[in-house]
Design an enzyme around this catalytic site. Sequence first.
Site, PDB file in Angstrom:
ATOM      1  N   ARG A  76     -23.677 -38.669  22.921  1.00 19.65           N
ATOM      2  CA  ARG A  76     -21.886 -39.141  23.306  1.00 19.65           C
ATOM      3  C   ARG A  76     -20.974 -39.977  21.349  1.00 19.65           C
ATOM      4  NH1 ARG A  76     -17.757 -40.201  26.303  1.00 19.65           N
ATOM      5  NH2 ARG A  76     -16.555 -41.709  26.362  1.00 19.65           N
ATOM      6  N   CYS A  81     -11.614 -47.672  20.281  1.00 22.25           N
ATOM      7  CA  CYS A  81     -10.421 -48.021  20.623  1.00 22.25           C
ATOM      8  C   CYS A  81     -10.486 -48.865  20.423  1.00 22.25           C
ATOM      9  CB  CYS A  81     -10.125 -47.322  21.901  1.00 22.25           C
ATOM     10  SG  CYS A  81      -9.239 -48.094  22.982  1.00 22.25           S
ATOM     11  N   CYS A  94     -11.933 -46.751  27.936  1.00 18.25           N
ATOM     12  CA  CYS A  94     -12.648 -46.685  26.790  1.00 18.25           C
ATOM     13  C   CYS A  94     -13.579 -47.944  26.023  1.00 18.25           C
ATOM     14  CB  CYS A  94     -11.889 -47.100  25.054  1.00 18.25           C
ATOM     15  SG  CYS A  94     -10.843 -45.361  25.794  1.00 18.25           S
ATOM     16  N   GLU A 118      -9.063 -43.470  16.706  1.00 20.02           N
ATOM     17  CA  GLU A 118      -8.603 -44.456  16.805  1.00 20.02           C
ATOM     18  C   GLU A 118      -7.267 -43.356  17.492  1.00 20.02           C
ATOM     19  OE1 GLU A 118      -8.925 -48.415  17.614  1.00 20.02           O
ATOM     20  OE2 GLU A 118      -7.330 -47.508  18.580  1.00 20.02           O
ATOM     21  N   GLY A 119      -6.373 -44.039  19.079  1.00 20.06           N
ATOM     22  CA  GLY A 119      -5.792 -43.220  19.103  1.00 20.06           C
ATOM     23  C   GLY A 119      -5.730 -41.394  19.151  1.00 20.06           C
ATOM     24  N   ASP A 152      -3.567 -34.149  20.638  1.00 16.20           N
ATOM     25  CA  ASP A 152      -5.223 -34.855  20.266  1.00 16.20           C
ATOM     26  C   ASP A 152      -5.301 -34.954  18.954  1.00 16.20           C
ATOM     27  OD1 ASP A 152      -7.680 -34.896  19.669  1.00 16.20           O
ATOM     28  OD2 ASP A 152      -8.149 -35.161  22.204  1.00 16.20           O
ATOM     29  N   ARG A 154      -8.376 -35.441  17.473  1.00 15.47           N
ATOM     30  CA  ARG A 154      -9.251 -35.166  16.983  1.00 15.47           C
ATOM     31  C   ARG A 154     -10.057 -34.050  16.137  1.00 15.47           C
ATOM     32  NH1 ARG A 154     -11.136 -38.349  22.113  1.00 15.47           N
ATOM     33  NH2 ARG A 154      -9.797 -37.172  23.167  1.00 15.47           N
ATOM     34  N   LYS A 180     -14.342 -30.803  23.149  1.00 16.51           N
ATOM     35  CA  LYS A 180     -15.335 -32.371  22.719  1.00 16.51           C
ATOM     36  C   LYS A 180     -16.695 -31.217  22.181  1.00 16.51           C
ATOM     37  CE  LYS A 180     -15.047 -37.339  22.883  1.00 16.51           C
ATOM     38  NZ  LYS A 180     -15.500 -38.408  23.876  1.00 16.51           N
TER      39      LYS A 180
HETATM   40 ZN   LIG Z   1      -9.180 -46.563  24.608  1.00 14.27          ZN
END
Ligand SMILES: [Zn+2]
Length: 226
Positions: A76, A81, A94, A118-119, A152, A154, A180
């Site tokens: 994972r 968070c 989370c 984060e976020g 997003d 990420r 992901k």
């Molecule tokens: Zn969260």
Amino acid sequence: MTLTLGADTVSASPAPATVRTRVTVPLRFADGYATTAEVFTFTGLADGGEHLALGLGDWRGAADRAGAGGEAPLVRPHSECLTGDVLGSERCDCGPQLREAAERITGAGGVLLYLRQEGRGIGLYAKLDAYALQDAGLDTYQANLALGRGEDERDYTAAAQMLTALGVDRVRLLSNNPDKAAQLGLLGVAVTERVPTGVHLSAANARYLAVKRDHTAHTLDLPLAG
Ligand SMILES: [Zn+2]
């Protein structure tokens, strides 16, 4: 070579990272669940972040079996968070997801990647600014855009680098997030299966989860939410 994925550009063949430190850390969660993690730090991660990999259960055995053609380790990528993981915020899911992942990965043998994203990559203060906008009526993605940020931001290059450094090149991905899986695949980590996490629904996060499901095709089976 680079591939464009949505608004982000990811490298298809990230430079290798190497293990920097390995240390054993016993974990005990707030509900009493305990396990032991082999925690790794790295040199050479693409974004310079201090990301961690936690080997749980018989993760080396799982990686070896995958190398011999067996089932891939359960992995994972968990995005940091602070409010959810540490403070128990009920605005998101989370904290319960992290707790669930620790137990399921321990059982199967695998790796939990703790990513400092984060976020969805915009940072802690911006995430709290986005919460304020959500309280004014925007959803979680609209709020990021209103702040001039991506929905997003990420990027999973560092995640792929960490897995590669640990000798894990095939994974069963414990995640409800199709992005992901798509990014890791492009980065050279074969996702043999997507394993959904449980649904951690509360009155405070119902709207957030419904928007995740509807906006980004998260695998979430919600009872009449949203
Ligand atoms: Zn969260």
